[in-house]
Design a protein around this motif. Structure first.
Motif, PDB file in Angstrom:
ATOM      1  N   GLY A   3     -15.602  32.133 -16.013  1.00 58.46           N
ATOM      2  CA  GLY A   3     -14.695  31.887 -14.897  1.00 58.46           C
ATOM      3  C   GLY A   3     -13.768  33.045 -14.564  1.00 58.46           C
ATOM      4  O   GLY A   3     -13.149  33.055 -13.510  1.00 58.46           O
ATOM      5  N   GLN A   4     -13.668  34.038 -15.448  1.00 58.23           N
ATOM      6  CA  GLN A   4     -12.800  35.185 -15.172  1.00 58.23           C
ATOM      7  C   GLN A   4     -13.524  36.205 -14.297  1.00 58.23           C
ATOM      8  O   GLN A   4     -14.749  36.282 -14.290  1.00 58.23           O
ATOM      9  CB  GLN A   4     -12.351  35.860 -16.463  1.00 58.23           C
ATOM     10  N   GLU A   5     -12.717  37.001 -13.570  1.00 55.85           N
ATOM     11  CA  GLU A   5     -13.255  37.985 -12.641  1.00 55.85           C
ATOM     12  C   GLU A   5     -12.923  39.403 -13.065  1.00 55.85           C
ATOM     13  O   GLU A   5     -11.913  39.637 -13.715  1.00 55.85           O
ATOM     14  CB  GLU A   5     -12.704  37.757 -11.230  1.00 55.85           C
ATOM     15  N   ARG A   6     -13.781  40.316 -12.655  1.00 53.85           N
ATOM     16  CA  ARG A   6     -13.562  41.747 -12.863  1.00 53.85           C
ATOM     17  C   ARG A   6     -13.765  42.450 -11.527  1.00 53.85           C
ATOM     18  O   ARG A   6     -14.807  42.308 -10.890  1.00 53.85           O
ATOM     19  CB  ARG A   6     -14.553  42.282 -13.892  1.00 53.85           C
ATOM     20  N   THR A   7     -12.755  43.168 -11.081  1.00 55.73           N
ATOM     21  CA  THR A   7     -12.822  43.892  -9.817  1.00 55.73           C
ATOM     22  C   THR A   7     -13.199  45.338 -10.100  1.00 55.73           C
ATOM     23  O   THR A   7     -12.583  45.994 -10.939  1.00 55.73           O
ATOM     24  CB  THR A   7     -11.470  43.833  -9.079  1.00 55.73           C
ATOM     25  N   ILE A   8     -14.200  45.812  -9.390  1.00 48.71           N
ATOM     26  CA  ILE A   8     -14.663  47.193  -9.530  1.00 48.71           C
ATOM     27  C   ILE A   8     -13.984  48.026  -8.453  1.00 48.71           C
ATOM     28  O   ILE A   8     -13.829  47.590  -7.308  1.00 48.71           O
ATOM     29  CB  ILE A   8     -16.200  47.259  -9.410  1.00 48.71           C
ATOM     30  N   THR A   9     -13.582  49.215  -8.805  1.00 48.67           N
ATOM     31  CA  THR A   9     -12.876  50.112  -7.897  1.00 48.67           C
ATOM     32  C   THR A   9     -13.606  50.247  -6.561  1.00 48.67           C
ATOM     33  O   THR A   9     -14.828  50.354  -6.519  1.00 48.67           O
ATOM     34  CB  THR A   9     -12.758  51.515  -8.545  1.00 48.67           C
ATOM     35  N   ALA A  10     -12.845  50.243  -5.482  1.00 48.76           N
ATOM     36  CA  ALA A  10     -13.406  50.358  -4.130  1.00 48.76           C
ATOM     37  C   ALA A  10     -14.146  51.676  -3.975  1.00 48.76           C
ATOM     38  O   ALA A  10     -13.780  52.690  -4.558  1.00 48.76           O
ATOM     39  CB  ALA A  10     -12.297  50.237  -3.098  1.00 48.76           C
ATOM     40  N   ARG A  11     -15.184  51.639  -3.165  1.00 49.24           N
ATOM     41  CA  ARG A  11     -16.014  52.803  -2.879  1.00 49.24           C
ATOM     42  C   ARG A  11     -16.220  52.911  -1.368  1.00 49.24           C
ATOM     43  O   ARG A  11     -15.903  51.997  -0.614  1.00 49.24           O
ATOM     44  CB  ARG A  11     -17.386  52.675  -3.546  1.00 49.24           C
ATOM     45  N   TYR A  12     -16.802  54.013  -0.958  1.00 47.44           N
ATOM     46  CA  TYR A  12     -17.114  54.275   0.445  1.00 47.44           C
ATOM     47  C   TYR A  12     -18.623  54.435   0.557  1.00 47.44           C
ATOM     48  O   TYR A  12     -19.250  55.110  -0.279  1.00 47.44           O
ATOM     49  CB  TYR A  12     -16.407  55.560   0.883  1.00 47.44           C
ATOM     50  N   ALA A  13     -19.243  53.828   1.559  1.00 49.45           N
ATOM     51  CA  ALA A  13     -20.686  53.942   1.757  1.00 49.45           C
ATOM     52  C   ALA A  13     -20.985  54.412   3.175  1.00 49.45           C
ATOM     53  O   ALA A  13     -20.344  53.977   4.134  1.00 49.45           O
ATOM     54  CB  ALA A  13     -21.369  52.601   1.511  1.00 49.45           C
ATOM     55  N   ARG A  14     -21.965  55.299   3.270  1.00 45.33           N
ATOM     56  CA  ARG A  14     -22.460  55.753   4.576  1.00 45.33           C
ATOM     57  C   ARG A  14     -23.934  55.374   4.642  1.00 45.33           C
ATOM     58  O   ARG A  14     -24.729  55.767   3.797  1.00 45.33           O
ATOM     59  CB  ARG A  14     -22.296  57.250   4.732  1.00 45.33           C
ATOM     60  N   ILE A  15     -24.278  54.580   5.661  1.00 47.43           N
ATOM     61  CA  ILE A  15     -25.651  54.118   5.845  1.00 47.43           C
ATOM     62  C   ILE A  15     -26.248  54.907   7.001  1.00 47.43           C
ATOM     63  O   ILE A  15     -25.657  54.978   8.084  1.00 47.43           O
ATOM     64  CB  ILE A  15     -25.683  52.598   6.124  1.00 47.43           C
ATOM     65  N   SER A  16     -27.423  55.510   6.737  1.00 44.26           N
ATOM     66  CA  SER A  16     -28.076  56.365   7.719  1.00 44.26           C
ATOM     67  C   SER A  16     -29.520  55.948   7.919  1.00 44.26           C
ATOM     68  O   SER A  16     -30.139  55.360   7.036  1.00 44.26           O
ATOM     69  CB  SER A  16     -28.071  57.831   7.244  1.00 44.26           C
ATOM     70  N   ALA A  17     -30.052  56.288   9.085  1.00 39.32           N
ATOM     71  CA  ALA A  17     -31.482  56.138   9.376  1.00 39.32           C
ATOM     72  C   ALA A  17     -31.901  57.368  10.166  1.00 39.32           C
ATOM     73  O   ALA A  17     -31.169  57.819  11.060  1.00 39.32           O
ATOM     74  CB  ALA A  17     -31.757  54.867  10.163  1.00 39.32           C
ATOM     75  N   LEU A  18     -33.055  57.911   9.839  1.00 43.34           N
ATOM     76  CA  LEU A  18     -33.539  59.150  10.446  1.00 43.34           C
ATOM     77  C   LEU A  18     -32.524  60.275  10.291  1.00 43.34           C
ATOM     78  O   LEU A  18     -32.419  61.167  11.120  1.00 43.34           O
ATOM     79  CB  LEU A  18     -33.867  58.933  11.936  1.00 43.34           C
ATOM     80  N   GLY A  19     -31.735  60.221   9.213  1.00 38.54           N
ATOM     81  CA  GLY A  19     -30.734  61.235   8.943  1.00 38.54           C
ATOM     82  C   GLY A  19     -29.473  61.118   9.778  1.00 38.54           C
ATOM     83  O   GLY A  19     -28.587  61.955   9.692  1.00 38.54           O
ATOM     84  N   ILE A  20     -29.368  60.064  10.585  1.00 38.55           N
ATOM     85  CA  ILE A  20     -28.212  59.878  11.456  1.00 38.55           C
ATOM     86  C   ILE A  20     -27.360  58.727  10.927  1.00 38.55           C
ATOM     87  O   ILE A  20     -27.836  57.600  10.823  1.00 38.55           O
ATOM     88  CB  ILE A  20     -28.665  59.565  12.905  1.00 38.55           C
ATOM     89  N   PRO A  21     -26.084  58.999  10.554  1.00 39.25           N
ATOM     90  CA  PRO A  21     -25.217  57.915  10.076  1.00 39.25           C
ATOM     91  C   PRO A  21     -24.966  56.900  11.190  1.00 39.25           C
ATOM     92  O   PRO A  21     -24.697  57.264  12.328  1.00 39.25           O
ATOM     93  CB  PRO A  21     -23.915  58.623   9.706  1.00 39.25           C
ATOM     94  N   PHE A  22     -25.075  55.597  10.839  1.00 41.33           N
ATOM     95  CA  PHE A  22     -24.783  54.574  11.837  1.00 41.33           C
ATOM     96  C   PHE A  22     -23.804  53.526  11.365  1.00 41.33           C
ATOM     97  O   PHE A  22     -23.271  52.784  12.175  1.00 41.33           O
ATOM     98  CB  PHE A  22     -26.061  53.927  12.409  1.00 41.33           C
ATOM     99  N   ILE A  23     -23.517  53.455  10.059  1.00 43.38           N
ATOM    100  CA  ILE A  23     -22.464  52.563   9.568  1.00 43.38           C
ATOM    101  C   ILE A  23     -21.722  53.288   8.440  1.00 43.38           C
ATOM    102  O   ILE A  23     -22.338  53.771   7.489  1.00 43.38           O
ATOM    103  CB  ILE A  23     -23.015  51.230   9.024  1.00 43.38           C
ATOM    104  N   ASP A  24     -20.409  53.366   8.563  1.00 42.14           N
ATOM    105  CA  ASP A  24     -19.530  53.831   7.495  1.00 42.14           C
ATOM    106  C   ASP A  24     -18.644  52.656   7.122  1.00 42.14           C
ATOM    107  O   ASP A  24     -18.056  52.025   8.006  1.00 42.14           O
ATOM    108  CB  ASP A  24     -18.649  54.993   7.954  1.00 42.14           C
TER     109      ASP A  24
END
Length: 146
Positions: free
Chosen positions: A78-99
């Protein structure tokens, strides 16, 4: 017209095949209004990588020792562990479309054979399709949306 349709189909297929997710340690410090929850199974004593966080769990009865990027913590059911926030960049055909910034919270559910069961919440600063979130979850974790 058929050539145009064929070109669009080929480009769409290439875009899907070249989707990549790059995870960095530098979030922008935003809030996380979007949440997707999965039931996951982490193998006891084997390290797994979610995003770029290395996680190792060792079950002991109704408790689990967790090590996330070398930081250790013991959790009861029942206990929780929070993992440090991160940043993600999602790309297709080498072009970023979601940060997006994202944060993962693991809630220990209990042992299951040679695995430890968790409810894993992935919280994001922007809405990200579930298909793309799965790219940061290793297949061996058996993630099931709940």
């Amino acid at each position: 017209l058929l050539w145009l349709i064929a070109i669009v189909v080929v480009v769409a297929i290439l875009a899907v095949l070249t989707i990549s997710v790059v995870v960095l340690d530098t979030p922008a410090g935003s809030s996380f209004p979007y949440t997707t929850t999965y039931r996951v199974s982490l193998p006891d004593g084997e390290a797994v990588t979610i995003g770029n966080s290395r996680i190792l769990v060792l079950t002991m009865g109704n408790e689990v020792d967790t090590s996330v990027d070398g930081s250790k913590e013991r959790l009861a059911i029942g206990q929780e562990r929070t993992i440090t926030a991160r940043y993600a960049r999602i790309s297709a055909l080498g072009i970023p479309f979601i940060d997006t910034d994202f944060q993962i919270v693991l809630k220990y559910i209990g042992p299951s054979g040679n695995n430890a069961l968790f409810d894993m919440r992935i919280m994001t600063s922007r809405q990200v399709p579930e298909m793309l979130l799965r790219r940061i979850i290793p297949a061996g974790m058996g993630a099931q949306p709940i």
